[in-house]
Scaffold this motif. Structure first.
Motif, PDB file in Angstrom:
ATOM      1  N   THR A   1      21.369 -46.912  54.555  1.00  0.00           N
ATOM      2  CA  THR A   1      22.199 -47.067  55.754  1.00  0.00           C
ATOM      3  C   THR A   1      23.664 -47.245  55.385  1.00  0.00           C
ATOM      4  N   THR A   2      23.922 -48.018  54.332  1.00  0.00           N
ATOM      5  CA  THR A   2      25.301 -48.196  53.868  1.00  0.00           C
ATOM      6  C   THR A   2      25.906 -46.852  53.487  1.00  0.00           C
ATOM      7  N   ALA A   3      25.127 -46.038  52.750  1.00  0.00           N
ATOM      8  CA  ALA A   3      25.600 -44.700  52.365  1.00  0.00           C
ATOM      9  C   ALA A   3      25.817 -43.829  53.600  1.00  0.00           C
ATOM     10  N   GLY A   4      24.862 -43.900  54.542  1.00  0.00           N
ATOM     11  CA  GLY A   4      24.991 -43.124  55.778  1.00  0.00           C
ATOM     12  C   GLY A   4      26.181 -43.567  56.611  1.00  0.00           C
ATOM     13  N   MET A   5      26.439 -44.884  56.603  1.00  0.00           N
ATOM     14  CA  MET A   5      27.552 -45.413  57.380  1.00  0.00           C
ATOM     15  C   MET A   5      28.889 -45.003  56.774  1.00  0.00           C
ATOM     16  N   ILE A   6      28.938 -44.910  55.439  1.00  0.00           N
ATOM     17  CA  ILE A   6      30.176 -44.456  54.789  1.00  0.00           C
ATOM     18  C   ILE A   6      30.529 -43.059  55.281  1.00  0.00           C
ATOM     19  N   GLY A   7      29.514 -42.212  55.443  1.00  0.00           N
ATOM     20  CA  GLY A   7      29.754 -40.872  55.993  1.00  0.00           C
ATOM     21  C   GLY A   7      30.084 -40.918  57.473  1.00  0.00           C
ATOM     22  N   ALA A   8      29.380 -41.780  58.217  1.00  0.00           N
ATOM     23  CA  ALA A   8      29.549 -41.837  59.673  1.00  0.00           C
ATOM     24  C   ALA A   8      30.928 -42.300  60.090  1.00  0.00           C
ATOM     25  N   VAL A   9      31.521 -43.238  59.343  1.00  0.00           N
ATOM     26  CA  VAL A   9      32.823 -43.777  59.747  1.00  0.00           C
ATOM     27  C   VAL A   9      33.956 -42.765  59.594  1.00  0.00           C
ATOM     28  N   PHE A  10      33.698 -41.666  58.909  1.00  0.00           N
ATOM     29  CA  PHE A  10      34.689 -40.599  58.836  1.00  0.00           C
ATOM     30  C   PHE A  10      34.532 -39.626  60.009  1.00  0.00           C
ATOM     31  N   SER A  11      33.518 -39.863  60.839  1.00  0.00           N
ATOM     32  CA  SER A  11      33.269 -39.021  62.011  1.00  0.00           C
ATOM     33  C   SER A  11      33.732 -39.754  63.270  1.00  0.00           C
ATOM     34  N   THR A  12      32.783 -40.275  64.040  1.00  0.00           N
ATOM     35  CA  THR A  12      33.125 -40.968  65.290  1.00  0.00           C
ATOM     36  C   THR A  12      32.355 -42.279  65.395  1.00  0.00           C
ATOM     37  N   VAL A  13      32.777 -43.111  66.342  1.00  0.00           N
ATOM     38  CA  VAL A  13      32.068 -44.349  66.623  1.00  0.00           C
ATOM     39  C   VAL A  13      30.644 -44.041  67.071  1.00  0.00           C
ATOM     40  N   GLY A  14      30.469 -42.968  67.835  1.00  0.00           N
ATOM     41  CA  GLY A  14      29.132 -42.568  68.289  1.00  0.00           C
ATOM     42  C   GLY A  14      28.193 -42.283  67.125  1.00  0.00           C
ATOM     43  N   THR A  15      28.690 -41.606  66.112  1.00  0.00           N
ATOM     44  CA  THR A  15      27.877 -41.319  64.922  1.00  0.00           C
ATOM     45  C   THR A  15      27.518 -42.617  64.214  1.00  0.00           C
ATOM     46  N   ALA A  16      28.485 -43.521  64.110  1.00  0.00           N
ATOM     47  CA  ALA A  16      28.228 -44.824  63.480  1.00  0.00           C
ATOM     48  C   ALA A  16      27.193 -45.620  64.271  1.00  0.00           C
ATOM     49  N   LEU A  17      27.276 -45.547  65.606  1.00  0.00           N
ATOM     50  CA  LEU A  17      26.291 -46.240  66.446  1.00  0.00           C
ATOM     51  C   LEU A  17      24.894 -45.666  66.248  1.00  0.00           C
ATOM     52  N   LEU A  18      24.792 -44.361  66.063  1.00  0.00           N
ATOM     53  CA  LEU A  18      23.498 -43.724  65.821  1.00  0.00           C
ATOM     54  C   LEU A  18      22.893 -44.233  64.513  1.00  0.00           C
ATOM     55  N   VAL A  19      23.709 -44.239  63.455  1.00  0.00           N
ATOM     56  CA  VAL A  19      23.238 -44.744  62.155  1.00  0.00           C
ATOM     57  C   VAL A  19      22.847 -46.210  62.266  1.00  0.00           C
ATOM     58  N   PHE A  20      23.687 -46.998  62.920  1.00  0.00           N
ATOM     59  CA  PHE A  20      23.419 -48.432  63.087  1.00  0.00           C
ATOM     60  C   PHE A  20      22.128 -48.639  63.878  1.00  0.00           C
ATOM     61  N   GLY A  21      21.944 -47.834  64.926  1.00  0.00           N
ATOM     62  CA  GLY A  21      20.755 -47.965  65.767  1.00  0.00           C
ATOM     63  C   GLY A  21      19.468 -47.670  65.014  1.00  0.00           C
ATOM     64  N   ILE A  22      19.464 -46.602  64.236  1.00  0.00           N
ATOM     65  CA  ILE A  22      18.265 -46.253  63.452  1.00  0.00           C
ATOM     66  C   ILE A  22      17.958 -47.371  62.460  1.00  0.00           C
ATOM     67  N   TRP A  23      19.014 -47.889  61.819  1.00  0.00           N
ATOM     68  CA  TRP A  23      18.819 -48.974  60.856  1.00  0.00           C
ATOM     69  C   TRP A  23      18.295 -50.237  61.540  1.00  0.00           C
ATOM     70  N   ALA A  24      18.872 -50.606  62.687  1.00  0.00           N
ATOM     71  CA  ALA A  24      18.439 -51.808  63.400  1.00  0.00           C
ATOM     72  C   ALA A  24      16.979 -51.691  63.821  1.00  0.00           C
TER      73      ALA A  24
END
Length: 198
Positions: free
Chosen positions: A96-119
């Motif tokens: 998730t940390t690796a996925g979030m590093i990629g997501a934060v270069f995209s949009t908040v929505g992408t980060a929320l998706l990664v965060f949601g799957i992890w949660a």
């Protein structure tokens, strides 16, 4: 011989409970500080926005901290390297940390998706671990509830990640709720330990 075994078992359980209480208090403090920083710097960011540097750092740190806390918890609980659930949770947190590093270069929505799957997934693991730990440590009902709520919240974050109105304030709320349940767990473990000593 039997009395010695019981005393040793009780001492081990008390030590485990004490260690978990300390770790849970640290987790409460971390979550509250994290929430305060999100609210102060990033709560207004919505799905289509690109995360600011501060928001990006906060989003990456959160699952990474969970990996560190899980490692500490595994040592305090005395499960060693045999606990496959803790190992799975740490692997999930690192992914998730690796996925979030990629997501934060995209949009908040992408980060929320990664965060949601992890949660969702980490909540399911927490639920299983708490149910298993009831027999050895006891007073795990707050962690059962917290794990179940994390599954529901994760599914909600993933579903709303595409919504234009979804924001990081929802993630802050999730973390604040998590801090509450860790605090309730500290209280429950303290009460359980006192009863065990009587």
């Amino acid at each position: 011989m039997t009395q010695t075994t019981v005393t040793s078992s009780t001492h081990t359980t008390t030590t485990t409970s004490s260690g978990l209480r300390s770790l849970y208090l640290i987790r409460v403090a971390f979550s509250l500080i994290w929430v305060a920083l999100v609210v102060a710097t990033s709560a207004s960011l919505v799905s289509a926005d690109k995360p600011t540097v501060i928001a990006a750092v906060l989003l990456v740190i959160y699952p990474l901290w969970d990996v560190i806390a899980t490692l500490l918890e595994r040592r305090m609980a005395g499960t060693g390297s045999t606990d496959r659930f803790a190992t799975t949770n740490m692997a999930l947190g690192l992914a998730t940390t690796a996925g979030m590093i990629g997501a934060v270069f995209s949009t908040v929505g992408t980060a929320l998706l990664v965060f949601g799957i992890w949660a969702l997934l980490s909540g399911a693991i927490q639920l299983v671990v708490a149910i298993r730990r009831r027999r050895t440590v006891g007073a795990q009902w707050p962690m059962v509830i917290s794990g179940g709520l994390s599954v529901l919240a994760g599914a909600s974050f993933a579903a709303m990640s595409a919504s234009a109105t979804s924001s990081l304030s929802s993630v802050a709320g999730y973390s604040a709720f998590g801090a509450l349940w860790f605090l309730v767990s500290v209280i429950a473990l303290s009460i359980h330990s006192r009863r065990e000593r009587r």
